[in-house]
Design a protein around this motif. Structure first.
Motif, PDB file in Angstrom:
ATOM      1  N   ALA A   1       0.814  -1.228   0.000  1.00  0.00           N
ATOM      2  CA  ALA A   1       0.000   0.000   0.000  1.00  0.00           C
ATOM      3  C   ALA A   1       0.838   1.265   0.000  1.00  0.00           C
ATOM      4  O   ALA A   1       0.289   2.366  -0.107  1.00  0.00           O
ATOM      5  N   ASP A   2       2.161   1.148   0.102  1.00  0.00           N
ATOM      6  CA  ASP A   2       3.024   2.320   0.191  1.00  0.00           C
ATOM      7  C   ASP A   2       2.897   3.176  -1.069  1.00  0.00           C
ATOM      8  O   ASP A   2       2.897   2.657  -2.183  1.00  0.00           O
ATOM      9  N   ASP A   3       2.798   4.496  -0.874  1.00  0.00           N
ATOM     10  CA  ASP A   3       2.689   5.386  -2.043  1.00  0.00           C
ATOM     11  C   ASP A   3       3.610   6.582  -1.941  1.00  0.00           C
ATOM     12  O   ASP A   3       3.499   7.532  -2.711  1.00  0.00           O
ATOM     13  N   GLY A   4       4.556   6.552  -0.999  1.00  0.00           N
ATOM     14  CA  GLY A   4       5.430   7.699  -0.796  1.00  0.00           C
ATOM     15  C   GLY A   4       6.844   7.446  -1.296  1.00  0.00           C
ATOM     16  O   GLY A   4       7.270   6.306  -1.495  1.00  0.00           O
ATOM     17  N   GLY A   5       7.598   8.504  -1.513  1.00  0.00           N
ATOM     18  CA  GLY A   5       9.008   8.426  -1.823  1.00  0.00           C
ATOM     19  C   GLY A   5       9.336   7.611  -3.054  1.00  0.00           C
ATOM     20  O   GLY A   5       8.598   7.584  -4.040  1.00  0.00           O
ATOM     21  N   SER A   6      10.466   6.904  -2.982  1.00  0.00           N
ATOM     22  CA  SER A   6      10.947   6.085  -4.092  1.00  0.00           C
ATOM     23  C   SER A   6       9.923   5.028  -4.484  1.00  0.00           C
ATOM     24  O   SER A   6       9.656   4.806  -5.674  1.00  0.00           O
TER      25      SER A   6
ATOM     26  N   GLY B   1      16.715  12.125 -11.790  1.00  0.00           N
ATOM     27  CA  GLY B   1      15.919  10.905 -11.833  1.00  0.00           C
ATOM     28  C   GLY B   1      16.336   9.862 -10.824  1.00  0.00           C
ATOM     29  O   GLY B   1      15.568   8.945 -10.527  1.00  0.00           O
ATOM     30  N   LEU B   2      17.554   9.970 -10.284  1.00  0.00           N
ATOM     31  CA  LEU B   2      18.034   9.001  -9.295  1.00  0.00           C
ATOM     32  C   LEU B   2      17.817   9.471  -7.860  1.00  0.00           C
ATOM     33  O   LEU B   2      17.629   8.649  -6.962  1.00  0.00           O
ATOM     34  N   ALA B   3      17.876  10.765  -7.641  1.00  0.00           N
ATOM     35  CA  ALA B   3      17.785  11.309  -6.284  1.00  0.00           C
ATOM     36  C   ALA B   3      16.511  10.812  -5.597  1.00  0.00           C
ATOM     37  O   ALA B   3      15.418  10.873  -6.153  1.00  0.00           O
ATOM     38  N   GLY B   4      16.698  10.292  -4.380  1.00  0.00           N
ATOM     39  CA  GLY B   4      15.568   9.799  -3.597  1.00  0.00           C
ATOM     40  C   GLY B   4      15.330   8.316  -3.733  1.00  0.00           C
ATOM     41  O   GLY B   4      14.655   7.715  -2.893  1.00  0.00           O
ATOM     42  N   HIS B   5      15.856   7.691  -4.772  1.00  0.00           N
ATOM     43  CA  HIS B   5      15.655   6.255  -4.964  1.00  0.00           C
ATOM     44  C   HIS B   5      16.685   5.453  -4.168  1.00  0.00           C
ATOM     45  O   HIS B   5      17.855   5.838  -4.077  1.00  0.00           O
TER      46      HIS B   5
ATOM     47  N   VAL C   1      -9.501  10.481   3.067  1.00  0.00           N
ATOM     48  CA  VAL C   1      -8.105  10.801   2.769  1.00  0.00           C
ATOM     49  C   VAL C   1      -7.526   9.641   1.967  1.00  0.00           C
ATOM     50  O   VAL C   1      -7.634   8.485   2.377  1.00  0.00           O
ATOM     51  N   GLU C   2      -6.898   9.945   0.841  1.00  0.00           N
ATOM     52  CA  GLU C   2      -6.365   8.909  -0.042  1.00  0.00           C
ATOM     53  C   GLU C   2      -4.842   8.886   0.023  1.00  0.00           C
ATOM     54  O   GLU C   2      -4.192   9.916  -0.109  1.00  0.00           O
ATOM     55  N   GLY C   3      -4.291   7.697   0.234  1.00  0.00           N
ATOM     56  CA  GLY C   3      -2.842   7.534   0.190  1.00  0.00           C
ATOM     57  C   GLY C   3      -2.252   7.194   1.541  1.00  0.00           C
ATOM     58  O   GLY C   3      -2.459   7.919   2.528  1.00  0.00           O
ATOM     59  N   GLU C   4      -1.525   6.081   1.585  1.00  0.00           N
ATOM     60  CA  GLU C   4      -0.904   5.607   2.834  1.00  0.00           C
ATOM     61  C   GLU C   4      -0.040   6.675   3.481  1.00  0.00           C
ATOM     62  O   GLU C   4      -0.045   6.833   4.710  1.00  0.00           O
ATOM     63  N   SER C   5       0.704   7.431   2.690  1.00  0.00           N
ATOM     64  CA  SER C   5       1.609   8.432   3.239  1.00  0.00           C
ATOM     65  C   SER C   5       0.879   9.679   3.742  1.00  0.00           C
ATOM     66  O   SER C   5       1.419  10.430   4.561  1.00  0.00           O
ATOM     67  N   LYS C   6      -0.337   9.907   3.267  1.00  0.00           N
ATOM     68  CA  LYS C   6      -1.077  11.127   3.625  1.00  0.00           C
ATOM     69  C   LYS C   6      -1.980  10.925   4.846  1.00  0.00           C
ATOM     70  O   LYS C   6      -2.306  11.883   5.543  1.00  0.00           O
ATOM     71  N   ILE C   7      -2.395   9.687   5.102  1.00  0.00           N
ATOM     72  CA  ILE C   7      -3.373   9.436   6.163  1.00  0.00           C
ATOM     73  C   ILE C   7      -2.889   9.910   7.532  1.00  0.00           C
ATOM     74  O   ILE C   7      -3.616  10.635   8.231  1.00  0.00           O
ATOM     75  N   PRO C   8      -1.660   9.562   7.957  1.00  0.00           N
ATOM     76  CA  PRO C   8      -1.241  10.004   9.291  1.00  0.00           C
ATOM     77  C   PRO C   8      -1.023  11.511   9.404  1.00  0.00           C
ATOM     78  O   PRO C   8      -0.954  12.044  10.509  1.00  0.00           O
ATOM     79  N   LYS C   9      -0.922  12.183   8.269  1.00  0.00           N
ATOM     80  CA  LYS C   9      -0.632  13.621   8.276  1.00  0.00           C
ATOM     81  C   LYS C   9      -1.888  14.473   8.186  1.00  0.00           C
ATOM     82  O   LYS C   9      -1.798  15.707   8.144  1.00  0.00           O
ATOM     83  N   SER C  10      -3.052  13.842   8.157  1.00  0.00           N
ATOM     84  CA  SER C  10      -4.292  14.590   7.924  1.00  0.00           C
ATOM     85  C   SER C  10      -4.715  15.437   9.119  1.00  0.00           C
ATOM     86  O   SER C  10      -5.471  16.400   8.968  1.00  0.00           O
ATOM     87  N   GLY C  11      -4.239  15.054  10.302  1.00  0.00           N
ATOM     88  CA  GLY C  11      -4.651  15.772  11.505  1.00  0.00           C
ATOM     89  C   GLY C  11      -6.028  15.386  11.994  1.00  0.00           C
ATOM     90  O   GLY C  11      -6.567  16.008  12.923  1.00  0.00           O
TER      91      GLY C  11
END
Length: 333
Positions: free
Chosen positions: A48-53, A96-100, A154-164
């Motif tokens: 379910a991960d949708d953040g970062g690399s 294109g490589l940065a962050g991966h 809220v949509e997205g695994e990375s966004k859910i904990p940040k919704s407040g």
């Protein structure tokens, strides 16, 4: 006597079979301890991960997010430390490589070489001499969504904990994804099924929302164990007790799943609690009577180590798990 499992790796036929389900850092820490025990391990890992690399590769390469898979492979690998460090290396420059991370890129390459992601994971498992099998929860990526208490989605695994906002429930899209046949087979043949530690709503729950996985776990005669987090997670489990974690799982799957809960009962130094409090986290409270009312037994011990962050003591935790599994296997005869 040994035989070859469905990843192509040899295993001892008489080793107790344990299925470990989850994702995130906590799962990887625990697996580093478990791999030192004579256990036949199958890890079923969230996609379910949708953040970062992972999120970038998921969108551009149309593959399940590789990050949690990579961490579990490295945790279970019998590999030189430098190889593990290389796979975890994250590029901080390059168009294109940065962050991966290199491991994520290798998993994406293995998918193209072998023709599908699951085959790529199996081939990389062989290369790394992984002690067990690592399986994504499903062949395809899933989108995790949360309905908050005010009705907001809220949509997205990375966004859910940040919704407040406080989470009412999480769900996945598409909701008709199929679990891997190997994952179902592993659950049906397991002597023990283990969940946690890890982010309750964004690492553990997505696996249970894959159709049939939760039903298979509920129907299993295996010993079912939940390893509870030591600290609450801001935006997910604020002010949660141990029983609140169990209730959230019951609310999503319709029944209590666990025979045992393993919890930390050592005190956390005040300065460490203060460090976590600044991030909005607190110690998960053990409400023993509420947990016992579910028919769930509690194993409590000093299970944490502190360096930069609190982590489970992988060696001590794995000893408790192995003792439980050995006892269950002996009882079965």
């Amino acid at each position: 006597m040994s035989k070859v499992d469905n990843s192509g790796l040899p295993r001892a036929a008489d080793q107790p079979r344990i299925v470990v389900i989850g994702g995130g850092t906590g799962l990887s820490v625990m697996l580093r301890g478990l791999k030192e025990k004579p256990l036949d391990i199958t890890a079923i890992v969230t996609v379910a991960d949708d953040g970062g690399s992972s999120g970038i590769l998921r969108d551009e390469m149309k593959i399940p997010p590789p990050g949690d898979i990579r961490n579990v492979l490295i945790a279970l690998a019998d590999a030189e430390p430098m190889l593990s460090q290389m796979l975890q290396h994250r590029f901080n420059s390059g168009n294109g490589l940065a962050g991966h991370s290199l491991g994520n890129l290798i998993l994406a390459a293995m998918k193209e070489i072998t023709g599908d992601f699951v085959s790529g994971v199996k081939e990389l498992s062989r290369v790394l001499a992984v002690r067990g099998r690592v399986l994504p929860a499903t062949h395809q990526s899933i989108i995790l969504k949360a309905e908050m208490e005010d009705g907001t989605i809220v949509e997205g695994e990375s966004k859910i904990p940040k919704s407040g906002l406080k989470i009412r429930r999480v769900f996945i899209e598409p909701n008709d994804v199929k679990p891997l046949d190997e994952a179902i087979e592993a659950i049906r043949n397991a002597d023990a099924i283990l969940m946690g530690p890890g982010s309750l709503y964004t690492s553990i729950m997505p696996n249970l929302l894959v159709p049939q996985l939760a039903q298979e776990i509920a129907a299993s005669e295996a010993l079912r164990i939940f390893v509870c987090n030591v600290m609450t997670q801001p935006g997910e489990t604020d002010h949660f007790s141990v029983d609140d974690h169990l209730q959230a799982i019951r609310d999503h799957v319709g029944k209590d799943l666990f025979d045992y809960v393993i919890v930390n009962n050592s005190s956390i130094p005040p300065q460490v609690q203060q460090q976590y409090a600044e991030e909005g986290a607190e110690v998960v409270r053990l409400d023993m009577e509420a947990v016992a009312a579910r028919g769930c037994r509690v194993i409590a011990d000093r299970l944490v180590l502190f360096r930069t962050y609190l982590r489970h003591d992988a060696d001590k935790l794995s000893r408790h798990i192995y003792d439980l599994v050995q006892r269950r296997v002996s009882e079965k005869g």
